[in-house]
Design a protein around this motif. Structure first.
Motif, mmCIF file in Angstrom:
data_model
loop_
_atom_site.group_PDB
_atom_site.id
_atom_site.type_symbol
_atom_site.label_atom_id
_atom_site.label_comp_id
_atom_site.label_asym_id
_atom_site.label_seq_id
_atom_site.Cartn_x
_atom_site.Cartn_y
_atom_site.Cartn_z
ATOM 1 N N TYR A 197 -10.199 -8.394 0.636
ATOM 2 C CA TYR A 197 -8.796 -8.060 -0.117
ATOM 3 C C TYR A 197 -7.956 -9.166 -0.411
ATOM 4 N N ARG A 214 -2.406 -4.441 -8.063
ATOM 5 C CA ARG A 214 -1.681 -3.251 -7.314
ATOM 6 C C ARG A 214 -2.869 -2.459 -6.657
ATOM 7 N N GLU A 217 -3.985 -4.167 -3.299
ATOM 8 C CA GLU A 217 -3.070 -3.948 -2.351
ATOM 9 C C GLU A 217 -3.006 -2.520 -1.896
ATOM 10 N N PHE A 218 -3.272 -1.717 -2.795
ATOM 11 C CA PHE A 218 -3.432 -0.242 -2.320
ATOM 12 C C PHE A 218 -4.436 0.011 -1.313
ATOM 13 N N LYS A 220 -6.214 -2.300 0.362
ATOM 14 C CA LYS A 220 -6.164 -3.177 1.548
ATOM 15 C C LYS A 220 -5.082 -2.410 2.476
ATOM 16 N N LYS A 221 -4.039 -1.688 1.866
ATOM 17 C CA LYS A 221 -2.962 -0.842 2.818
ATOM 18 C C LYS A 221 -3.681 0.263 3.366
ATOM 19 N N TYR A 222 -4.744 0.948 2.583
ATOM 20 C CA TYR A 222 -5.192 2.387 3.066
ATOM 21 C C TYR A 222 -6.696 2.191 3.524
ATOM 22 N N ASN A 223 -7.195 0.795 3.399
ATOM 23 C CA ASN A 223 -8.636 0.547 3.823
ATOM 24 C C ASN A 223 -9.575 1.036 3.152
ATOM 25 N N ASN A 242 -12.405 -5.555 3.911
ATOM 26 C CA ASN A 242 -11.707 -6.356 4.825
ATOM 27 C C ASN A 242 -12.567 -7.416 5.229
#
Ligand code: ASP
Ligand code: MG
Length: 405
Positions: A197, A214, A217-218, A220-223, A242
């Motif tokens: 990511y 974006r 980013e999303f 990465k945040k929520y895997n 990841n």
């Protein structure tokens, strides 16, 4: 078998024939026993045309109405795909952003998703439907239609995948994955099997336009693992996931180039506390994003301050700089528009020494002058003259051993 989100971009749905191809792919996935959610872009070129129409209609189109207009492109493609799927015998239902329960904030033209009420989607899936959702759009708490910024249907797809806990999020596009360099520039570039990511974030912001930043980013945040692949063949694409241990073996995973920047230098700025703040506060108040900054102190007690901004912000930034140069008693403002930023990115940099030296040597061997340098933990960027940018990408690609045999 599982729950799969498939997103198709503009070139994959550019006419009915292409939408039929998409329908066949969706049907194949259904036949394999999957539940399928499809997220679509508008037909290629349609969003651009809508923008042109609005510009014809008014010099400064109302922001709210602009989003209402731009959101129409996706309505066409979701309806056409659902019509085709239904006539093939696959029950399908189309949903606009608001019907799918996608709530955003109220920043028209660059809204952020704040919530997705996945219930509508789940109910339709449970009734045996393929659910076809308009990307790039949602609505805010005041029932205004909003859009997520250009390329925003990638973000819609990842957000929907996160909200329904999908097993896979496939982004179908016209390239078959993420490459070590732009294949149009470097014919020795190779498709990456996977990329982290963070690398993807750096590379997207450096001009690799495959995914909207974006959406990464999303993810990465929520895997959410993203599979970037082509809608024109069956090949495996690139997984955006990841970071893992074997990614570090490759020191550099990609070479990118961004020609969208310009350079501004304030010469002989007095070397005193507070001067940089004086210069960059009005720049940031004007909404201008500064990328690289460099300050060289001279022996005489003054400094040269150089920074870069996007081409679209150049004029405004120069105006502001000239005003401030007078205020702080700088000697002059000099600018350069024909510059390019070449970058090498890789998580392997964290554990390998000598990356910068390799980069500078490769550029020096071609007599390419480096004007500015900036780094992050996993990236090194050099500002050079624009006319050397393609050569630079190719020599860096081979210097870091990325060339295919
Ligand atoms: N149709 C929108 C655009 O052209 C959104 C997208 O394609 O992702 O930017
Ligand atoms: Mg796109």
């Amino acid at each position: 078998m599982g729950l799969i989100v498939q997103k198709y971009g503009g070139t994959s749905v550019k006419d009915v024939k292409h939408i039929q191809n998409v329908a066949q792919r969706v049907a194949n996935s259904r036949d394999r026993g999957n539940d399928v959610i499809v997220v679509l872009s508008a037909m290629a070129g349609v969003t651009d045309n809508l923008i042109k129409l609005a510009e014809e209609a008014s010099e400064s189109p109302d922001e709210r109405e602009m989003d209402t207009l731009l959101a129409t492109g996706e309505q066409t493609t979701i309806a056409l795909l659902s019509i085709i799927l239904n006539s093939m015998g696959y029950p399908a239902k189309s949903l606009l952003g608001f019907q799918a329960g996608i709530t955003t904030n109220s920043s028209f033209s660059r809204a952020r998703i704040v919530n997705i009420n996945g219930q509508v989607i789940k109910d339709l899936l449970n009734d045996g439907n393929i659910v076809v959702i308009a990307g790039f759009q949602g609505w805010d708490d005041n029932r205004n239609i909003t859009t997520l910024g250009r390329g925003g249907s990638d973000t819609s797809a990842v957000a929907i995948a996160a909200s329904v806990n999908a097993d896979a999020c496939e982004i179908y596009t016209d390239v078959d994955g993420i490459y070590t360099a732009d294949p149009n520039v470097c014919d020795k570039s190779r498709k990456l099997k996977k990329i982290s990511y963070d690398e993807m974030l750096e590379m997207s912001s450096l001009g690799a336009k495959v995914l909207q930043i974006r959406s990464v980013e999303f993810a990465k945040k929520y895997n959410v693992p993203i599979h970037v692949r082509s809608s024109f063949n069956e090949e495996e694409g690139t997984m955006v996931v990841n970071e893992d241990a074997d990614m570090e073996q490759l020191v550099v995973s990609g070479v990118t180039c961004n020609k969208n920047e310009t350079r501004i230098t304030l010469k002989k700025v007095p070397d005193q506390p507070g001067i940089s703040a004086k210069i960059f506060t009005p720049i940031s108040k004007a909404g201008i994003v500064v990328d690289m900054i460099i300050q060289n102190t001279r022996s005489g007690g003054d400094t040269d301050l150089t920074f870069t901004v996007q081409k679209t912000d150049f004029k405004k930034a120069v105006e502001i700089s000239e005003k401030i140069a007078k205020e702080v008693n700088a000697a002059e403002v000099v600018t350069a528009e024909n510059i390019a930023k070449v970058s090498v990115t890789g998580v392997g940099m964290k554990s390998h020494a000598g990356v910068a030296a390799t980069m500078f040597t490769a550029l020096a061997n071609e007599n390419i002058n480096i004007r500015l340098i900036s780094t992050s933990e996993i990236r090194i960027s050099c500002m050079i003259e624009e006319k050397y940018s393609e050569l630079a990408v190719r020599v860096l690609h081979s210097a870091f051993g990325l060339d295919k045999e």
